[in-house]
Design a protein around this motif. Structure first.
Motif, PDB file in Angstrom:
ATOM      1  N   GLY A 181     -33.721   6.622  16.882  1.00 25.22           N
ATOM      2  CA  GLY A 181     -33.557   5.801  15.753  1.00 25.22           C
ATOM      3  C   GLY A 181     -34.871   5.960  14.896  1.00 25.22           C
ATOM      4  O   GLY A 181     -34.591   5.821  13.753  1.00 25.22           O
ATOM      5  N   ALA A 182     -35.890   6.230  15.356  1.00 26.74           N
ATOM      6  CA  ALA A 182     -37.035   6.568  14.373  1.00 26.74           C
ATOM      7  C   ALA A 182     -36.945   7.718  13.506  1.00 26.74           C
ATOM      8  O   ALA A 182     -37.777   7.865  12.797  1.00 26.74           O
ATOM      9  CB  ALA A 182     -38.485   6.535  15.245  1.00 26.74           C
ATOM     10  N   ARG A 183     -36.067   8.592  13.942  1.00 27.08           N
ATOM     11  CA  ARG A 183     -35.947   9.825  13.071  1.00 27.08           C
ATOM     12  C   ARG A 183     -34.881   9.797  12.008  1.00 27.08           C
ATOM     13  O   ARG A 183     -34.484  10.582  11.422  1.00 27.08           O
ATOM     14  CB  ARG A 183     -35.462  10.882  13.865  1.00 27.08           C
ATOM     15  N   VAL A 184     -34.398   8.409  11.736  1.00 26.50           N
ATOM     16  CA  VAL A 184     -33.247   8.136  10.880  1.00 26.50           C
ATOM     17  C   VAL A 184     -33.673   7.141   9.785  1.00 26.50           C
ATOM     18  O   VAL A 184     -34.152   6.055  10.331  1.00 26.50           O
ATOM     19  CB  VAL A 184     -31.768   7.792  11.579  1.00 26.50           C
ATOM     20  N   ALA A 185     -33.798   7.697   8.720  1.00 28.86           N
ATOM     21  CA  ALA A 185     -34.140   6.412   7.538  1.00 28.86           C
ATOM     22  C   ALA A 185     -33.100   6.207   6.657  1.00 28.86           C
ATOM     23  O   ALA A 185     -31.939   6.716   6.937  1.00 28.86           O
ATOM     24  CB  ALA A 185     -35.353   7.107   7.115  1.00 28.86           C
ATOM     25  N   VAL A 186     -32.879   5.176   5.735  1.00 29.81           N
ATOM     26  CA  VAL A 186     -32.083   4.702   4.918  1.00 29.81           C
ATOM     27  C   VAL A 186     -32.685   4.866   3.276  1.00 29.81           C
ATOM     28  O   VAL A 186     -33.651   4.737   3.101  1.00 29.81           O
ATOM     29  CB  VAL A 186     -31.691   3.215   5.204  1.00 29.81           C
ATOM     30  N   ALA A 187     -31.875   5.517   2.701  1.00 30.02           N
ATOM     31  CA  ALA A 187     -31.914   5.531   1.018  1.00 30.02           C
ATOM     32  C   ALA A 187     -30.568   5.289   0.478  1.00 30.02           C
ATOM     33  O   ALA A 187     -29.699   6.278   0.632  1.00 30.02           O
ATOM     34  CB  ALA A 187     -32.662   6.666   0.377  1.00 30.02           C
ATOM     35  N   PRO A 188     -30.305   4.347  -0.167  1.00 28.39           N
ATOM     36  CA  PRO A 188     -28.854   3.862  -0.805  1.00 28.39           C
ATOM     37  C   PRO A 188     -28.637   5.121  -1.686  1.00 28.39           C
ATOM     38  O   PRO A 188     -29.407   5.994  -2.126  1.00 28.39           O
ATOM     39  CB  PRO A 188     -29.242   2.840  -1.631  1.00 28.39           C
ATOM     40  N   VAL A 189     -27.214   5.301  -1.885  1.00 30.22           N
ATOM     41  CA  VAL A 189     -26.891   6.370  -2.821  1.00 30.22           C
ATOM     42  C   VAL A 189     -27.271   6.301  -4.171  1.00 30.22           C
ATOM     43  O   VAL A 189     -27.695   7.080  -4.757  1.00 30.22           O
ATOM     44  CB  VAL A 189     -25.465   6.340  -2.735  1.00 30.22           C
ATOM     45  N   GLY A 190     -27.230   5.060  -4.888  1.00 35.23           N
ATOM     46  CA  GLY A 190     -27.487   4.905  -6.191  1.00 35.23           C
ATOM     47  C   GLY A 190     -26.738   5.638  -7.051  1.00 35.23           C
ATOM     48  O   GLY A 190     -25.169   6.140  -6.874  1.00 35.23           O
ATOM     49  N   ALA A 191     -26.889   5.740  -8.242  1.00 34.91           N
ATOM     50  CA  ALA A 191     -26.329   6.358  -9.404  1.00 34.91           C
ATOM     51  C   ALA A 191     -27.289   7.197 -10.402  1.00 34.91           C
ATOM     52  O   ALA A 191     -28.242   6.971 -10.399  1.00 34.91           O
ATOM     53  CB  ALA A 191     -25.340   5.572 -10.170  1.00 34.91           C
ATOM     54  N   GLU A 192     -26.612   7.952 -11.120  1.00 35.15           N
ATOM     55  CA  GLU A 192     -27.640   8.698 -11.926  1.00 35.15           C
ATOM     56  C   GLU A 192     -27.655   7.903 -13.398  1.00 35.15           C
ATOM     57  O   GLU A 192     -26.830   7.592 -14.273  1.00 35.15           O
ATOM     58  CB  GLU A 192     -26.953  10.064 -12.598  1.00 35.15           C
ATOM     59  N   ASP A 193     -29.048   7.500 -13.449  1.00 34.65           N
ATOM     60  CA  ASP A 193     -29.252   6.572 -14.537  1.00 34.65           C
ATOM     61  C   ASP A 193     -29.016   7.149 -16.088  1.00 34.65           C
ATOM     62  O   ASP A 193     -28.785   6.233 -16.987  1.00 34.65           O
ATOM     63  CB  ASP A 193     -30.819   6.207 -14.561  1.00 34.65           C
ATOM     64  N   ARG A 194     -29.162   8.505 -16.076  1.00 34.56           N
ATOM     65  CA  ARG A 194     -28.823   8.959 -17.392  1.00 34.56           C
ATOM     66  C   ARG A 194     -27.405   8.930 -18.005  1.00 34.56           C
ATOM     67  O   ARG A 194     -27.192   8.889 -18.963  1.00 34.56           O
ATOM     68  CB  ARG A 194     -29.292  10.437 -17.263  1.00 34.56           C
ATOM     69  N   LEU A 195     -26.607   8.458 -17.051  1.00 32.28           N
ATOM     70  CA  LEU A 195     -25.227   8.509 -17.285  1.00 32.28           C
ATOM     71  C   LEU A 195     -24.508   6.860 -17.265  1.00 32.28           C
ATOM     72  O   LEU A 195     -23.804   6.602 -18.246  1.00 32.28           O
ATOM     73  CB  LEU A 195     -24.202   9.446 -16.556  1.00 32.28           C
ATOM     74  N   PHE A 196     -24.808   6.319 -16.365  1.00 33.92           N
ATOM     75  CA  PHE A 196     -24.342   5.140 -15.824  1.00 33.92           C
ATOM     76  C   PHE A 196     -25.184   4.044 -16.251  1.00 33.92           C
ATOM     77  O   PHE A 196     -26.391   3.683 -15.612  1.00 33.92           O
ATOM     78  CB  PHE A 196     -24.127   5.088 -14.475  1.00 33.92           C
ATOM     79  N   TYR A 197     -25.020   3.217 -17.169  1.00 33.51           N
ATOM     80  CA  TYR A 197     -25.603   2.000 -17.821  1.00 33.51           C
ATOM     81  C   TYR A 197     -24.675   1.359 -18.615  1.00 33.51           C
ATOM     82  O   TYR A 197     -23.447   1.696 -19.113  1.00 33.51           O
ATOM     83  CB  TYR A 197     -26.775   2.505 -18.723  1.00 33.51           C
ATOM     84  N   PRO A 198     -24.881   0.103 -18.883  1.00 30.45           N
ATOM     85  CA  PRO A 198     -23.946  -0.987 -19.701  1.00 30.45           C
ATOM     86  C   PRO A 198     -23.790  -0.592 -20.758  1.00 30.45           C
ATOM     87  O   PRO A 198     -24.786   0.127 -21.699  1.00 30.45           O
ATOM     88  CB  PRO A 198     -24.823  -2.174 -19.538  1.00 30.45           C
ATOM     89  N   GLY A 199     -22.453  -0.948 -21.692  1.00 33.66           N
ATOM     90  CA  GLY A 199     -22.287  -0.716 -23.086  1.00 33.66           C
ATOM     91  C   GLY A 199     -21.860  -1.954 -23.527  1.00 33.66           C
ATOM     92  O   GLY A 199     -22.028  -3.116 -22.901  1.00 33.66           O
ATOM     93  N   PRO A 200     -21.228  -1.849 -24.748  1.00 37.20           N
ATOM     94  CA  PRO A 200     -20.634  -3.394 -25.238  1.00 37.20           C
ATOM     95  C   PRO A 200     -19.534  -3.953 -24.349  1.00 37.20           C
ATOM     96  O   PRO A 200     -18.892  -2.980 -23.634  1.00 37.20           O
ATOM     97  CB  PRO A 200     -20.075  -2.968 -26.491  1.00 37.20           C
ATOM     98  N   MET A 201     -19.262  -5.053 -24.320  1.00 35.98           N
ATOM     99  CA  MET A 201     -18.186  -5.781 -23.704  1.00 35.98           C
ATOM    100  C   MET A 201     -16.880  -5.047 -23.905  1.00 35.98           C
ATOM    101  O   MET A 201     -16.690  -4.459 -25.167  1.00 35.98           O
ATOM    102  CB  MET A 201     -17.993  -7.179 -24.010  1.00 35.98           C
ATOM    103  N   PRO A 202     -15.973  -4.587 -22.941  1.00 38.39           N
ATOM    104  CA  PRO A 202     -14.867  -4.185 -23.397  1.00 38.39           C
ATOM    105  C   PRO A 202     -13.842  -4.747 -24.316  1.00 38.39           C
ATOM    106  O   PRO A 202     -13.876  -5.921 -24.362  1.00 38.39           O
ATOM    107  CB  PRO A 202     -13.984  -4.097 -21.937  1.00 38.39           C
ATOM    108  N   THR A 203     -13.478  -3.881 -25.356  1.00 40.14           N
ATOM    109  CA  THR A 203     -12.508  -4.163 -26.237  1.00 40.14           C
ATOM    110  C   THR A 203     -11.113  -4.010 -25.821  1.00 40.14           C
ATOM    111  O   THR A 203     -10.085  -4.680 -26.410  1.00 40.14           O
ATOM    112  CB  THR A 203     -12.854  -3.565 -27.512  1.00 40.14           C
ATOM    113  N   LYS A 204     -10.907  -3.288 -25.146  1.00 42.17           N
ATOM    114  CA  LYS A 204      -9.350  -2.998 -24.482  1.00 42.17           C
ATOM    115  C   LYS A 204      -9.015  -4.229 -23.554  1.00 42.17           C
ATOM    116  O   LYS A 204      -9.658  -4.980 -23.029  1.00 42.17           O
ATOM    117  CB  LYS A 204      -9.288  -1.508 -23.430  1.00 42.17           C
ATOM    118  N   PRO A 205      -7.694  -4.187 -23.404  1.00 47.17           N
ATOM    119  CA  PRO A 205      -7.023  -5.304 -22.758  1.00 47.17           C
ATOM    120  C   PRO A 205      -7.650  -4.968 -21.228  1.00 47.17           C
ATOM    121  O   PRO A 205      -7.776  -4.184 -20.645  1.00 47.17           O
ATOM    122  CB  PRO A 205      -5.541  -5.140 -22.704  1.00 47.17           C
ATOM    123  N   PHE A 206      -7.921  -6.180 -20.272  1.00 48.88           N
ATOM    124  CA  PHE A 206      -8.370  -6.187 -18.881  1.00 48.88           C
ATOM    125  C   PHE A 206      -7.568  -5.179 -18.176  1.00 48.88           C
ATOM    126  O   PHE A 206      -6.184  -5.182 -18.154  1.00 48.88           O
ATOM    127  CB  PHE A 206      -8.285  -7.602 -18.430  1.00 48.88           C
TER     128      PHE A 206
END
Length: 356
Positions: free
Chosen positions: A156-181
């Motif tokens: 187990g000492a040879r196994v580490a953890v790093a979450p998957v995450g996302a690509e910050d250059r693409l995935f970031y907040p935008g304006p509140m949705p204007t389309k129907p839910f």
């Protein structure tokens, strides 16, 4: 510090792109040596594909040095790359970024081959060899790390953890949705994701539109979908952030197999990064990152009634949806953004070098 990102990995796959970006943001020089054979539709294990893999491995290993790298990272999917990586590393530490076990994914979860088949035996041997030959294996969750250690007999000492995450250059907040839910699902149509649970939930909430983007093993389930479900088989990766920003909520995974309990998929992090409210199964892996009712809605796996109720609650309470999206974004920034994961990955390289 210099790292060689190595193998037959899929360069476009988010886990690889994000790890490379994280390392560079943390001041690590990353060079790539890639002979890609595992494209979007190239997961067949027939003789022609295996021949392509063999040619790629010979090309990767033949007379090549590690180009001054301090450490070699084998990217996903690199389960057949460890022999070539060993030759190239010449004693330098090797970090394996597997994301999944091939046997667990193709046999246990997807049932693509029988458990007693030749393919299953080959995949299990490939897994064992790859996991045991790496100096350090990096899993995406603690639950997955525990599985890797137990399934393949590694310390187990040879196994580490790093979450998957996302690509910050693409995935970031935008304006509140204007389309129907509407509720958005993005991903492969495989058992892990619980598409049958999503379709059943859509039938229970006919007033709410569901948008499904993806294809795969279970595409036949969408030949006659409910009237409130639209299906898009494929969309360019760069278009996905806009889909998240325009959605009322995003759907994670709802499968009830053992693998579903151990992973947090790319799309969960992508929705959190975009501040889109996330609904996903309540699993040990999800609990490592998320708190029900604070930064996501966690529902029982395989329970369409609970899923329909969760989606309906977010649709009827936009203030709740907005708060949950904002809190989910805060959780992402703290634990899974490139700023958070860059130092994590750099520390793993330093650890591998120190252990050597």
């Amino acid at each position: 510090m210099k790292a060689l990102y190595f193998g037959t990995y899929d360069r476009s796959y988010p886990r690889n792109a994000q790890v490379i970006s994280c390392l560079r943001s943390a001041g690590v020089e990353v060079i790539e040596r890639n002979r890609e054979v595992w494209g979007r539709h190239n997961w067949a294990l027939g003789g022609r594909q295996l021949a392509r893999v063999l040619r790629a491995e010979i090309g990767l290993a033949a007379g090549r040095r590690p180009d001054g790298a301090d450490v070699v990272i084998v990217g996903y999917p690199g389960h057949f790359d460890l022999p070539a990586a060993r030759l190239v590393a010449r004693g330098r530490p090797i970090i394996f970024n597997p994301l999944v076990s091939l046997y667990d994914t193709l046999i246990t979860d997807r049932g693509r081959f029988g458990e007693d088949s030749l393919a299953a035996r080959c995949l299990l041997r490939a897994d064992r060899f790859a996991f045991r030959r790496a100096d350090l294996v990096v899993a995406d969750t603690a639950a997955h790390a525990q599985f890797f250690a137990g399934a393949f007999g590694i310390d187990g000492a040879r196994v580490a953890v790093a979450p998957v995450g996302a690509e910050d250059r693409l995935f970031y907040p935008g304006p509140m949705p204007t389309k129907p839910f509407h509720a958005l699902f993005v991903g492969k149509l495989v058992p892990l994701h619980g598409i049958e649970t999503i379709l059943a939930a859509a039938r229970l909430a006919p007033e709410i539109p569901f948008r499904i983007i993806g294809d795969g093993q279970l595409s036949a389930l969408l030949k006659d979908p409910p009237a409130n479900v639209t299906h898009v088989a494929w969309l360019a990766y760069e278009a996905l952030p806009g889909e998240y920003r325009g959605a009322g909520c995003a759907l994670g995974i709802f499968g009830h197999g053992p693998k579903a309990a151990r992973v947090i998929p790319n799309k969960a992090y992508q929705s959190l990064a975009c501040a889109t409210p996330l609904v996903t199964a309540d699993t040990p892996a999800a609990r490592e990152l998320l708190c029900d009712g604070r930064d996501a809605v966690l529902v029982r796996a395989g329970d369409p009634e609970a899923l329909a109720e969760a989606v309906r609650a977010l649709a009827h309470d936009r203030a709740l949806a907005r708060r949950m999206g904002e809190t989910g974004r805060e959780t992402y920034l703290q634990h899974a953004s490139e700023a958070a994961l860059g130092p994590v990955w750099r520390s793993l390289l330093e650890r591998a070098l120190s252990d050597r």
